[in-house]
Design an enzyme around this catalytic site. Structure first.
Site, PDB file in Angstrom:
ATOM      1  N   TYR A 121     -62.558 -39.332 157.332  1.00  0.00           N
ATOM      2  CA  TYR A 121     -61.391 -39.859 157.707  1.00  0.00           C
ATOM      3  C   TYR A 121     -60.495 -39.933 156.715  1.00  0.00           C
ATOM      4  CZ  TYR A 121     -65.048 -42.243 160.655  1.00  0.00           C
ATOM      5  OH  TYR A 121     -66.130 -43.216 161.811  1.00  0.00           O
TER       6      TYR A 121
ATOM      7  N   ASN B   2     -68.690 -50.401 165.454  1.00  0.00           N
ATOM      8  CA  ASN B   2     -68.148 -50.138 166.885  1.00  0.00           C
ATOM      9  C   ASN B   2     -69.241 -48.599 167.275  1.00  0.00           C
ATOM     10  OD1 ASN B   2     -67.212 -47.889 165.583  1.00  0.00           O
ATOM     11  ND2 ASN B   2     -64.850 -48.477 166.781  1.00  0.00           N
TER      12      ASN B   2
ATOM     13  N   LYS C   7     -73.194 -44.815 164.115  1.00  0.00           N
ATOM     14  CA  LYS C   7     -73.398 -45.342 163.438  1.00  0.00           C
ATOM     15  C   LYS C   7     -74.422 -46.102 162.549  1.00  0.00           C
ATOM     16  CE  LYS C   7     -68.191 -44.818 164.005  1.00  0.00           C
ATOM     17  NZ  LYS C   7     -67.449 -45.987 163.929  1.00  0.00           N
TER      18      LYS C   7
ATOM     19  N   GLU D 180     -65.160 -31.408 162.071  1.00  0.00           N
ATOM     20  CA  GLU D 180     -65.717 -32.669 161.928  1.00  0.00           C
ATOM     21  C   GLU D 180     -67.090 -31.671 162.259  1.00  0.00           C
ATOM     22  OE1 GLU D 180     -63.423 -35.980 163.531  1.00  0.00           O
ATOM     23  OE2 GLU D 180     -65.345 -35.740 164.734  1.00  0.00           O
TER      24      GLU D 180
ATOM     25  N   HIS E 127     -69.068 -42.885 166.864  1.00  0.00           N
ATOM     26  CA  HIS E 127     -67.749 -42.416 166.491  1.00  0.00           C
ATOM     27  C   HIS E 127     -68.658 -41.333 167.180  1.00  0.00           C
ATOM     28  CE1 HIS E 127     -64.870 -39.484 164.477  1.00  0.00           C
ATOM     29  NE2 HIS E 127     -66.072 -38.174 165.319  1.00  0.00           N
TER      30      HIS E 127
ATOM     31  N   ARG F  89     -69.395 -48.820 174.029  1.00  0.00           N
ATOM     32  CA  ARG F  89     -68.656 -49.731 172.953  1.00  0.00           C
ATOM     33  C   ARG F  89     -68.258 -51.065 173.784  1.00  0.00           C
ATOM     34  NH1 ARG F  89     -64.195 -45.726 170.555  1.00  0.00           N
ATOM     35  NH2 ARG F  89     -65.014 -45.186 168.036  1.00  0.00           N
TER      36      ARG F  89
HETATM   37  P1  IDP Z   1     -61.893 -43.950 166.640  1.00  0.00           P
HETATM   38  O1  IDP Z   1     -63.677 -44.234 166.311  1.00  0.00           O
HETATM   39  O2  IDP Z   1     -62.048 -43.913 168.220  1.00  0.00           O
HETATM   40  O3  IDP Z   1     -61.827 -42.942 167.247  1.00  0.00           O
HETATM   41  P2  IDP Z   1     -60.362 -44.331 164.965  1.00  0.00           P
HETATM   42  O4  IDP Z   1     -59.088 -44.543 164.771  1.00  0.00           O
HETATM   43  O5  IDP Z   1     -60.602 -42.970 164.672  1.00  0.00           O
HETATM   44  O6  IDP Z   1     -60.768 -44.479 165.818  1.00  0.00           O
HETATM   45  O7  IDP Z   1     -61.293 -44.871 163.725  1.00  0.00           O
HETATM   46  C1  IDP Z   1     -62.007 -44.714 162.815  1.00  0.00           C
HETATM   47  C2  IDP Z   1     -62.874 -45.862 162.583  1.00  0.00           C
HETATM   48  O8  IDP Z   1     -62.503 -46.921 161.853  1.00  0.00           O
HETATM   49  C3  IDP Z   1     -62.865 -46.767 163.794  1.00  0.00           C
HETATM   50  O9  IDP Z   1     -64.085 -46.012 164.724  1.00  0.00           O
HETATM   51  C4  IDP Z   1     -63.875 -48.393 163.407  1.00  0.00           C
HETATM   52  O10 IDP Z   1     -64.639 -48.008 162.814  1.00  0.00           O
HETATM   53  C5  IDP Z   1     -62.956 -48.120 162.282  1.00  0.00           C
HETATM   54  N1  IDP Z   1     -61.856 -48.472 162.255  1.00  0.00           N
HETATM   55  C6  IDP Z   1     -59.948 -48.548 163.412  1.00  0.00           C
HETATM   56  N2  IDP Z   1     -59.519 -49.502 163.202  1.00  0.00           N
HETATM   57  C7  IDP Z   1     -60.126 -50.424 161.939  1.00  0.00           C
HETATM   58  C8  IDP Z   1     -59.761 -51.620 162.111  1.00  0.00           C
HETATM   59  O11 IDP Z   1     -58.512 -51.782 162.244  1.00  0.00           O
HETATM   60  N3  IDP Z   1     -60.647 -52.412 161.444  1.00  0.00           N
HETATM   61  C9  IDP Z   1     -61.562 -51.716 160.967  1.00  0.00           C
HETATM   62  N4  IDP Z   1     -62.077 -50.917 161.427  1.00  0.00           N
HETATM   63  C10 IDP Z   1     -61.698 -49.575 161.647  1.00  0.00           C
HETATM   64 MG    MG Z   2     -60.856 -41.528 165.076  1.00  0.00          MG
END
Ligand code: IDP
Ligand code: MG
Length: 168
Positions: free
Chosen positions: A69, A132, A29, A146, A135, A122
Site C-alpha cells: 500500500y 471492504n 482481507k 503485486e 483487494h 463489496r
Molecule cells: P481499492 O482497494 O478499491 O483499490 P484504494 O483507494 O487503493 O482502493 O484503497 C486501498 C484500501 O484502503 C481500500 O480497499 C480500503 O480498505 C482502504 N481505504 C481506502 N479509502 C479509505 C478510507 O477513506 N478510510 C478507510 N480505509 C480506506
Molecule cells: Mg487500490
C-alpha cells in the site's frame, strides 16, 4: 522442442502477461476470511471462467503490507489500514484470463461498499470502506508488481484447464 523452450522461457523470464494469459492479484482481507466469504469469492471467479494459478492463506508481515500500500502512505487512514490488513490471515490469490484485471475490479465493486452495486462482492457482502472484504489489482502494471511481491515464481502453477476451449 519448441514447446519445451517456450515453457522454460515463460517460467524464468515471466513475459508481460497479456490476452488470455493476463493475471491479477486478488486478496480476501482478514474480515472476508473471518466472515467465511472465501468459498463464495473463489466460486465467483471460478464460475466466471477465470483460472486459479496461485492460492495461499497467510498472516501477512507488516513490511509487506506497507510496500503493497506504498502509494497510500500519506493517507490519514494508512496506519489503520495496515492494522486491519494484519489483524488476521488473508487469502492471497492469482487469477488468470482475458481482461482479468479490469473484470475483477468490476466484480469487486467500488472501494466504498456504499457506492458498490448489488451483485458485486463489496456491494453484496460489506458496508464500510474500512472493512471492504477484498483487494484486487487496479491495473496490469500493479498486478505484475503485486504478484511478484506476494508470490514466489514456484507458487504460481502452470496447468491446462479442461474447460479452456469452452470459455475461449
Ligand atoms: P481499492 O482497494 O478499491 O483499490 P484504494 O483507494 O487503493 O482502493 O484503497 C486501498 C484500501 O484502503 C481500500 O480497499 C480500503 O480498505 C482502504 N481505504 C481506502 N479509502 C479509505 C478510507 O477513506 N478510510 C478507510 N480505509 C480506506
Ligand atoms: Mg487500490
Amino acid at each position: 522442442m519448441i514447446f519445451l523452450f517456450m515453457s522454460i522461457f515463460a517460467r524464468f523470464f515471466q513475459p508481460g502477461w497479456t490476452g488470455v494469459n493476463e493475471r491479477t492479484f486478488i486478496a480476501v482481507k482478514p474480515d472476508g476470511v473471518q466472515r467465511k466469504l472465501v468459498g463464495e469469492i473463489v466460486r465467483r471467479f471460478e464460475k466466471k471462467g477465470f483460472k486459479l494459478v496461485g492460492f495461499k492463506l497467510e498472516q501477512v508481515p507488516e513490511d509487506l503490507l506497507r510496500e503493497h500500500y506504498w502509494d497510500l502512505r500519506n493517507k490519514p487512514f494508512f496506519s489503520s489500514l495496515i492494522r486491519y490488513m494484519s489483524s488476521g490471515p488473508v487469502v492471497a490469490m492469482v487469477w488468470q484470463g482475458l481482461d482479468v484485471v479490469k473484470t475483477a475490479r468490476k466484480m469487486l465493486g467500488e472501494t466504498n461498499p456504499a457506492d458498490s452495486l448489488p451483485g458485486t462482492i463489496r456491494g453484496d457482502f460489506c458496508v464500510e470502506v474500512g472493512k471492504n472484504v477484498i483487494h484486487g489489482s487496479d491495473s496490469v502494471e500493479s498486478a505484475q508488481k503485486e504478484i511478484s511481491l506476494w508470490f514466489r515464481q514456484s507458487e504460481l502453477h502452470h496447468w491446462e484447464s479442461s474447460s479452456r476451449n469452452w470459455i475461449y
